[in-house]
Structures are given as structure tokens and as C-alpha cells.
Design a protein around this motif. Structure first.
Motif, short mmCIF file in Angstrom:
data_model
loop_
_atom_site.label_atom_id
_atom_site.label_comp_id
_atom_site.label_asym_id
_atom_site.label_seq_id
_atom_site.Cartn_x
_atom_site.Cartn_y
_atom_site.Cartn_z
N ILE A 170 1.00 4.32 -2.64
CA ILE A 170 0.80 5.70 -2.17
C ILE A 170 2.00 6.56 -2.54
O ILE A 170 1.85 7.72 -2.97
CB ILE A 170 0.57 5.70 -0.65
CG1 ILE A 170 -0.79 5.06 -0.33
CG2 ILE A 170 0.64 7.11 -0.09
CD1 ILE A 170 -1.04 4.86 1.15
N ILE A 217 -4.69 7.41 -3.62
CA ILE A 217 -4.04 7.38 -2.30
C ILE A 217 -5.07 7.17 -1.20
O ILE A 217 -4.86 6.38 -0.26
CB ILE A 217 -3.27 8.70 -2.08
CG1 ILE A 217 -2.05 8.76 -3.01
CG2 ILE A 217 -2.83 8.84 -0.63
CD1 ILE A 217 -1.31 10.08 -2.94
N LYS A 218 -6.20 7.86 -1.30
CA LYS A 218 -7.25 7.72 -0.29
C LYS A 218 -7.79 6.30 -0.25
O LYS A 218 -7.91 5.70 0.82
CB LYS A 218 -8.38 8.70 -0.59
CG LYS A 218 -9.54 8.59 0.37
CD LYS A 218 -10.67 9.54 -0.01
CE LYS A 218 -11.87 9.35 0.92
NZ LYS A 218 -13.00 10.24 0.56
N THR A 274 -6.38 3.50 -1.40
CA THR A 274 -5.36 2.54 -0.99
C THR A 274 -5.11 2.60 0.51
O THR A 274 -4.97 1.56 1.18
CB THR A 274 -4.06 2.81 -1.75
OG1 THR A 274 -4.30 2.75 -3.16
CG2 THR A 274 -3.00 1.78 -1.39
N SER A 275 -5.02 3.80 1.07
CA SER A 275 -4.79 3.93 2.51
C SER A 275 -5.97 3.40 3.30
O SER A 275 -5.78 2.78 4.36
CB SER A 275 -4.53 5.39 2.86
OG SER A 275 -5.65 6.20 2.52
N LYS A 276 -7.20 3.60 2.80
CA LYS A 276 -8.37 3.08 3.49
C LYS A 276 -8.35 1.56 3.52
O LYS A 276 -8.62 0.93 4.56
CB LYS A 276 -9.64 3.57 2.81
CG LYS A 276 -10.92 3.08 3.47
CD LYS A 276 -12.14 3.63 2.74
CE LYS A 276 -13.43 3.11 3.40
NZ LYS A 276 -14.63 3.61 2.69
N SER A 288 0.82 -1.21 0.00
CA SER A 288 0.00 0.00 0.00
C SER A 288 0.86 1.26 0.00
O SER A 288 0.58 2.22 -0.73
CB SER A 288 -0.93 -0.01 1.21
OG SER A 288 -1.77 -1.13 1.19
N ILE A 289 1.91 1.27 0.80
CA ILE A 289 2.75 2.46 0.86
C ILE A 289 3.50 2.67 -0.45
O ILE A 289 3.75 3.81 -0.87
CB ILE A 289 3.72 2.36 2.05
CG1 ILE A 289 2.92 2.45 3.37
CG2 ILE A 289 4.76 3.45 2.01
CD1 ILE A 289 3.75 2.28 4.61
#
Length: 435
Positions: free
Chosen positions: A203, A228-229, A231-233, A199-200
Motif C-alpha cells: 500500500i 491499494i483497495k 490489498t487492504s481488503k 500489505s502495508i
């Protein structure tokens, strides 16, 4: 640690008091049964009985001195002609304590000294010792004393053996608990690494795109921020699922574990990071453990392509070999795979020996008889490698190998002869596993 263990073993107050009271009271009753045959109890006999009992208070700290002291006190008590009785119990308790604490020779010597001293008192020195007019004891009585001494030592040895067994079992249980904790910690570390690294990486790429296009192409920058939103979620959700298993180990997970059924999501996330992924083959119905391992291996391999490769295209090939093929083709496939991947600089300690490969062939034949099979995953990119960490020398490749090894599988990773990089995973599938 118990408070009593900080400065040595605990003082056995209760058991010592119980034995001392029993010896004093029991000896009074025994004296009535031996009236006229032995010397009547007096203050000196009480002091000797009290001394033999109180010596037991130090039996945990100084077992050799206590067993020797109780034997000396008991022999003095008998030499003065006082009645036989529970006084011998103090010797038995002291002997047991000495044996279970490893002082076997001292305990045996003390019991031998007790029998020899009693033999000397009753067959030689009785003429000059009270009571007056006493005669030599019968040899039957000496045999009884000898048998009693042997029985005390034998029971003490039995207690020592049982105590050592209990200590060994507790140590094995503690070691097993530590091993389970280590395995669980490694499992959680792998899960967190796989979730966060992938994920990072996405991002990071999207953040770079957003910053580069923020002024020239705001719409594309908005798309990068949306990725980004999302993937981070998703990453937070998977991390929360892992943490939930820590808070409630016995509870069922709220969401199913990821598997190859979510492969299209990986393809979309890779595409958002600028990597085009082509999937070849169909996703078979897999056991939960193999399904999760396969998903994480593909996820980590694609993450490494995004981070360490200049290629913008990757291929994921999925092949499910049935048990019949797996049992007959493994030898030739492994020889070819070994020659193809010999240049992989990471295959040092993880490289299998001929003996291990023979064991794997035998295992596959057994699985073939049970109706199992194996799953082959191949992830390729055309390179070139970028950065000092190209090739996967970090924790990701080690995590993939650990996941494969947990299923009795293998991971081969390294540069391809024609350029690029390849990850080849072979995961045995046990047909008996609950699907």
C-alpha cells in the motif's frame, strides 16, 4: 484473591465448632463408661473441653501456639482425673495443622511432650492427683498412647506431602497455562505482523506511485489506487480470520490457512509494488503447518526486498528433498551453507553449535526412515540495500526464525558474497503429519 486471604488465613469457624461439639458430647458419653474409675465431669471439665476446642480457631494463624496450648489443656484435663475420650482429638487436629504448615519440629515436640506428660501423670504423680486411690497405669496403656501419638504425626506428615504435591501440580498447571498463552500470543503476533507488514508495504509503494502520477498519468494512478483497495481488503480479511480465532478458540477457521498454493498472489502483489519475482521449482504437497510457515517466510522475505532493497527483481527457489536425499546430503550442505552465510551479522544467538547440528542430522536420519523429507526455500535479490534497516534487523526475520524453529527447521539470512541478500529456509517435513 479471596476476601479472607487479604488479612491472613480464613478463620476455621465451622470445623472448630464441629470438633468442639463432638468433644463435649463425646466426653459426656465416655464419662458414663468410666463411671467410678475417673472423676465425674463438672463445670471445670466442661471449661477445659471448651478451651481445647476453641483453641483450634487460631490453628491456621498460630499453629505452634495452638498445638502447644491444646497439649497443655489436655494434660491439665487428665491431671484432674477427668475421663479419657474425644478430648485427644483436639491435639490431633492441632498437630495436623502445625505439620502441614511446615512446623514439623514443633508438632513432634508437642506430641512427645504429651506422651511424656501422660507417662509422668500415670506413673509418678498419680499418688497426689485425683481420683483418690488410683493406681499406676499399665505399660500396655503407655504403648497405646505412644502408638497413637506416632500415628497422628505420621498421618500429619502424609497430609503435608500430599498438600505439597497438590500445590506443585497446581503451580505446574498454571505455568503450563501461562506458557500456552505466551505461545499463542506470539503466534498471533507473527500472523498479524506478516499480514500487515506485507500489505502495508504494498500500500505504501502504491500510494507513492499514485501521488506521483495523479496529475501526469491519472490512469496509472487509478491502477495504483485499485491495488491499494484490493490489498487492504485482503489484509482485512486475514486480520479478521486471526481475530475470529481469538473470539472462538474452539471453532474451525472460516477460510483455509494460506499456503504456497497462493504463491502466484504474492508474485502479483510484488509486481504491483514494482518488484518482479521469478519462481523456480514446483510447489509440493505439504503438511498444513509447513505450508503456512513456508508461505509466511516467502511473504516476509519479499516484503523485506520491497522495503529494504534497491533491486527490482527477486528469485524464489523451491526444492523438495525426499527423505533419502535429506538423510545423506545434510552434512555436506550444512557445511557449505555455514561457510556461505558466515558473514550474516544477525547470526549470533541463533547460530547452531556442532552439537546441535549433530542432533539435526540424527533427526533427519530418523525422518528418512519414516519417509519424510525437507523443503528448501531460497529467496535472493541483487541489491543494493537501502535504508538503515536493510538486512532485516526488525521483527520480520525473528518471526521467520520462530516459524522455522517451531518445525525443527532453520533460517539463514545475510548478504551474498556477490552482492544482494539471501534468505535460506530449511523446513523438515514429517511424513506422519496429517495432510
Amino acid at each position: 484473591m479471596d476476601p479472607g486471604d487479604r488479612h491472613g488465613p480464613r478463620w476455621p469457624w465451622r470445623s472448630t465448632l464441629l470438633v468442639t461439639v463432638f468433644v463435649l458430647v463425646g466426653s459426656a458419653f465416655a464419662a458414663h463408661g468410666q463411671h467410678g474409675q475417673r472423676v465425674a465431669p463438672d463445670i471445670w471439665s466442661q471449661l477445659l473441653l471448651l478451651a481445647s476446642g476453641l483453641l483450634l480457631l487460631w490453628r491456621h494463624r498460630h499453629p505452634v501456639a495452638v498445638v502447644s496450648g491444646t497439649v497443655a489443656v489436655v494434660l491439665a484435663y487428665l491431671a484432674l482425673g477427668y475421663p479419657y475420650g474425644p478430648v485427644l482429638l483436639t491435639v490431633a487436629v492441632a498437630c495436623f495443622s502445625a505439620v502441614v504448615r511446615g512446623h514439623r519440629r514443633a508438632a513432634w515436640t508437642a506430641m512427645g511432650a504429651l506422651w511424656a506428660g501422660h507417662l509422668l501423670l500415670t506413673h509418678l504423680l498419680y499418688r497426689w492427683l485425683p481420683p483418690a486411690g488410683d493406681t499406676a497405669a499399665s505399660w500396655n496403656q503407655e504403648f497405646v498412647v505412644a502408638a497413637w501419638a506416632v500415628a497422628v504425626v505420621a498421618l500429619s506428615e502424609l497430609g503435608r506431602v500430599r498438600r505439597e504435591q497438590w500445590a506443585r501440580e497446581r503451580a505446574e498447571q498454571a505455568q503450563a497455562a501461562r506458557r500456552r498463552a505466551d505461545e499463542e500470543r506470539l503466534r498471533i503476533a507473527r500472523e498479524l505482523h506478516d499480514v500487515l507488514a506485507h500489505s502495508i508495504s504494498v500500500i505504501n509503494v502504491q500510494a507513492g506511485v499514485g501521488l506521483a502520477l495523479l496529475d501526469s498519468d491519472p490512469e496509472q494512478a487509478r491502477t495504483a489506487l485499485t491495488t491499494i483497495k484490493d490489498t487492504s481488503k485482503e489484509a482485512l480479511g486475514e486480520v479478521r480470520q486471526v481475530l475470529d480465532t481469538l473470539r472462538a478458540p474452539g471453532a474451525a477457521p472460516r477460510a483455509p490457512a494460506p499456503g504456497l498454493g497462493r504463491l502466484p498472489e504474492l508474485v502479483e502483489q510484488a509486481a504491483a509494488a514494482g518488484l518482479e519475482v521469478t519462481v523456480e521449482g514446483e510447489v509440493p504437497d505439504l503438511p498444513p503447518g509447513a505450508d503456512l510457515a513456508a508461505f509466511r517466510i516467502v511473504q516476509e522475505a519479499l516484503t523485506n526486498v520491497v522495503r529494504h532493497s534497491g533491486s527490482r527483481h527477486a528469485r524464489v527457489h523451491i526444492e523438495h528433498e525426499r527423505a533419502e536425499r535429506a538423510g545423506t546430503e545434510r552434512a555436506g550442505t550444512e557445511r557449505a551453507g555455514t561457510e556461505r552465510e558466515r558473514t550474516d551479522h544477525e547470526r549470533t544467538d541463533h547460530e547452531r553449535t556442532d552439537h546441535e547440528r549433530t542432533d539435526h542430522r540424527r533427526t533427519d536420519r530418523e525422518r528418512a526412515q519414516r519417509g519424510g523429507g525437507r523443503l528448501r526455500l531460497r529467496i535472493d535479490d541483487d541489491g543494493p540495500a537501502t535504508g538503515a534497516e536493510a538486512g532485516g534487523s526488525g521483527n520480520g526475520l525473528a518471526g521467520m526464525r520462530e516459524r522455522a524453529a517451531a518445525l525443527d527447521g532453520t533460517i539463514e539470512a545475510g548478504p551474498r558474497p556477490d552482492g544482494g541478500f539471501r534468505v535460506l529456509a530449511v523446513l523438515p517435513l514429517d511424513a506422519e503429519e496429517d495432510r
